[in-house]
Design an enzyme around this catalytic site. Structure first.
Site, PDB file in Angstrom:
ATOM      1  N   CYS A 119       1.060  -1.288   0.107  1.00 44.43           N
ATOM      2  CA  CYS A 119      -0.045   0.140  -0.126  1.00 44.43           C
ATOM      3  C   CYS A 119       0.876   1.361   0.119  1.00 44.43           C
ATOM      4  O   CYS A 119       1.700   1.487   0.822  1.00 44.43           O
ATOM      5  CB  CYS A 119      -0.895  -0.132   1.169  1.00 44.43           C
ATOM      6  SG  CYS A 119      -1.899   1.477   1.363  1.00 44.43           S
TER       7      CYS A 119
ATOM      8  N   ASN B 110     -13.028  10.550  -1.528  1.00 41.66           N
ATOM      9  CA  ASN B 110     -13.705   9.540  -2.984  1.00 41.66           C
ATOM     10  C   ASN B 110     -13.791   8.206  -2.474  1.00 41.66           C
ATOM     11  O   ASN B 110     -12.785   7.662  -1.490  1.00 41.66           O
ATOM     12  CB  ASN B 110     -12.652   9.701  -3.760  1.00 41.66           C
ATOM     13  CG  ASN B 110     -12.503  11.063  -4.597  1.00 41.66           C
ATOM     14  OD1 ASN B 110     -13.407  11.722  -4.613  1.00 41.66           O
ATOM     15  ND2 ASN B 110     -11.507  11.518  -4.933  1.00 41.66           N
TER      16      ASN B 110
ATOM     17  N   GLY C 276     -13.368   8.291  -8.377  1.00 40.80           N
ATOM     18  CA  GLY C 276     -11.950   8.953  -8.793  1.00 40.80           C
ATOM     19  C   GLY C 276     -11.107   8.414  -7.766  1.00 40.80           C
ATOM     20  O   GLY C 276     -10.095   8.865  -7.699  1.00 40.80           O
TER      21      GLY C 276
ATOM     22  N   HIS D  92      -6.406   3.443   0.330  1.00 39.43           N
ATOM     23  CA  HIS D  92      -6.064   3.447   1.517  1.00 39.43           C
ATOM     24  C   HIS D  92      -6.942   4.985   1.878  1.00 39.43           C
ATOM     25  O   HIS D  92      -6.484   5.727   1.285  1.00 39.43           O
ATOM     26  CB  HIS D  92      -4.913   3.700   1.999  1.00 39.43           C
ATOM     27  CG  HIS D  92      -4.161   4.110   3.390  1.00 39.43           C
ATOM     28  ND1 HIS D  92      -3.342   3.361   4.062  1.00 39.43           N
ATOM     29  CD2 HIS D  92      -4.686   4.863   4.301  1.00 39.43           C
ATOM     30  CE1 HIS D  92      -3.224   3.863   5.326  1.00 39.43           C
ATOM     31  NE2 HIS D  92      -3.814   4.752   5.311  1.00 39.43           N
TER      32      HIS D  92
ATOM     33  N   HIS E 241      -8.538   8.297   2.461  1.00 44.17           N
ATOM     34  CA  HIS E 241      -7.530   9.758   2.595  1.00 44.17           C
ATOM     35  C   HIS E 241      -8.528  10.859   2.556  1.00 44.17           C
ATOM     36  O   HIS E 241      -9.368  10.782   1.854  1.00 44.17           O
ATOM     37  CB  HIS E 241      -6.426   9.856   1.672  1.00 44.17           C
ATOM     38  CG  HIS E 241      -6.754   9.313   0.230  1.00 44.17           C
ATOM     39  ND1 HIS E 241      -6.962   8.203  -0.146  1.00 44.17           N
ATOM     40  CD2 HIS E 241      -6.989  10.362  -0.810  1.00 44.17           C
ATOM     41  CE1 HIS E 241      -7.355   8.181  -1.460  1.00 44.17           C
ATOM     42  NE2 HIS E 241      -7.263   9.475  -1.879  1.00 44.17           N
TER      43      HIS E 241
ATOM     44  N   HIS F 119      -8.860  14.591   1.110  1.00 43.60           N
ATOM     45  CA  HIS F 119      -8.285  15.738   0.724  1.00 43.60           C
ATOM     46  C   HIS F 119      -8.750  16.907   1.308  1.00 43.60           C
ATOM     47  O   HIS F 119      -9.916  17.040   1.730  1.00 43.60           O
ATOM     48  CB  HIS F 119      -8.819  15.523  -0.824  1.00 43.60           C
ATOM     49  CG  HIS F 119      -8.476  14.582  -1.554  1.00 43.60           C
ATOM     50  ND1 HIS F 119      -7.750  14.638  -2.491  1.00 43.60           N
ATOM     51  CD2 HIS F 119      -9.207  13.329  -1.943  1.00 43.60           C
ATOM     52  CE1 HIS F 119      -7.539  13.410  -3.315  1.00 43.60           C
ATOM     53  NE2 HIS F 119      -8.474  12.824  -2.919  1.00 43.60           N
TER      54      HIS F 119
HETATM   55  P1  DGP Z   1      -7.836   9.469  -4.754  1.00 42.53           P
HETATM   56  O1  DGP Z   1      -8.000   9.813  -6.280  1.00 42.53           O
HETATM   57  O2  DGP Z   1      -9.052  10.323  -4.090  1.00 42.53           O
HETATM   58  O3  DGP Z   1      -7.518   8.471  -4.662  1.00 42.53           O
HETATM   59  O4  DGP Z   1      -6.484  10.737  -4.249  1.00 42.53           O
HETATM   60  C1  DGP Z   1      -5.331  10.085  -4.544  1.00 42.53           C
HETATM   61  C2  DGP Z   1      -4.410  11.229  -4.533  1.00 42.53           C
HETATM   62  O5  DGP Z   1      -3.106  10.732  -4.131  1.00 42.53           O
HETATM   63  C3  DGP Z   1      -3.999  12.066  -5.626  1.00 42.53           C
HETATM   64  O6  DGP Z   1      -4.839  13.154  -5.767  1.00 42.53           O
HETATM   65  C4  DGP Z   1      -2.635  11.922  -6.163  1.00 42.53           C
HETATM   66  C5  DGP Z   1      -2.325  11.528  -4.779  1.00 42.53           C
HETATM   67  N1  DGP Z   1      -0.731  10.603  -4.920  1.00 42.53           N
HETATM   68  C6  DGP Z   1      -0.739   9.434  -5.524  1.00 42.53           C
HETATM   69  N2  DGP Z   1       0.386   9.027  -5.309  1.00 42.53           N
HETATM   70  C7  DGP Z   1       1.092  10.057  -4.491  1.00 42.53           C
HETATM   71  C8  DGP Z   1       2.506   9.932  -3.994  1.00 42.53           C
HETATM   72  O7  DGP Z   1       3.374   8.968  -4.156  1.00 42.53           O
HETATM   73  N3  DGP Z   1       2.707  10.835  -3.210  1.00 42.53           N
HETATM   74  C9  DGP Z   1       1.720  11.835  -2.912  1.00 42.53           C
HETATM   75  N4  DGP Z   1       2.348  12.868  -2.087  1.00 42.53           N
HETATM   76  N5  DGP Z   1       0.520  11.810  -3.434  1.00 42.53           N
HETATM   77  C10 DGP Z   1       0.307  10.941  -4.144  1.00 42.53           C
END
Ligand code: DGP
Length: 117
Positions: A4, A87, A93, A98, A100, A102
């Site tokens: 993850c 989301n 989207g 995991h 999260h 925003h």
């Molecule tokens: P969601 O689409 O709601 O699953 O948001 C996932 C977010 O995670 C997306 O806006 C981009 C961010 N993200 C993906 N990979 C990484 C990473 O390796 N580092 C960081 N800081 N953000 C990431």
């Protein structure tokens, strides 16, 4: 959880720009920001989606919102306003499985956040 991405960021095995952390949550800047402030707040515990939450996660999920408010304060957004989004699933989207939150702000945000259809 093995494999993850956000568990690895939580464990500091993958770097991220951390803006806040405690024993239950971590807040770090989104790698692909959609606004001047775009921070992700994650629980330390692995939960894939909102659908996987159980009663044992209620405290952690409530804590995410308190951390979001702390992040907004640190970013100078408390009075201006900001948006929190979580989301759930592919059609919404979600791309990282995991949970999260925003935290987005620093510019005017449209509503609704998706085209009518
Ligand atoms: P969601 O689409 O709601 O699953 O948001 C996932 C977010 O995670 C997306 O806006 C981009 C961010 N993200 C993906 N990979 C990484 C990473 O390796 N580092 C960081 N800081 N953000 C990431």
């Amino acid at each position: 959880m093995d494999g993850c991405l956000f568990c690895k960021i939580s464990d500091k095995k993958i770097p991220a720009t951390v803006v806040y952390e405690d024993d239950r949550a971590l807040a770090f800047r989104d790698i692909n920001p959609v606004a001047p402030t775009h921070v992700l707040v994650i629980p330390r515990v692995h939960v894939s989606t909102i659908n996987d939450l159980g009663p044992e996660h209620e405290a952690d999920m409530g804590h995410l919102f308190r951390v979001a408010a702390e992040v907004a304060k640190l970013e100078g957004l408390s009075e201006r306003g900001y948006r929190t989004v979580m989301n759930c699933g592919v059609e919404a989207g979600q791309s990282v499985f995991h949970v999260h939150l925003h935290v987005v702000g620093g510019r005017g945000l449209g509503w609704p956040p998706f085209p009518k259809g």
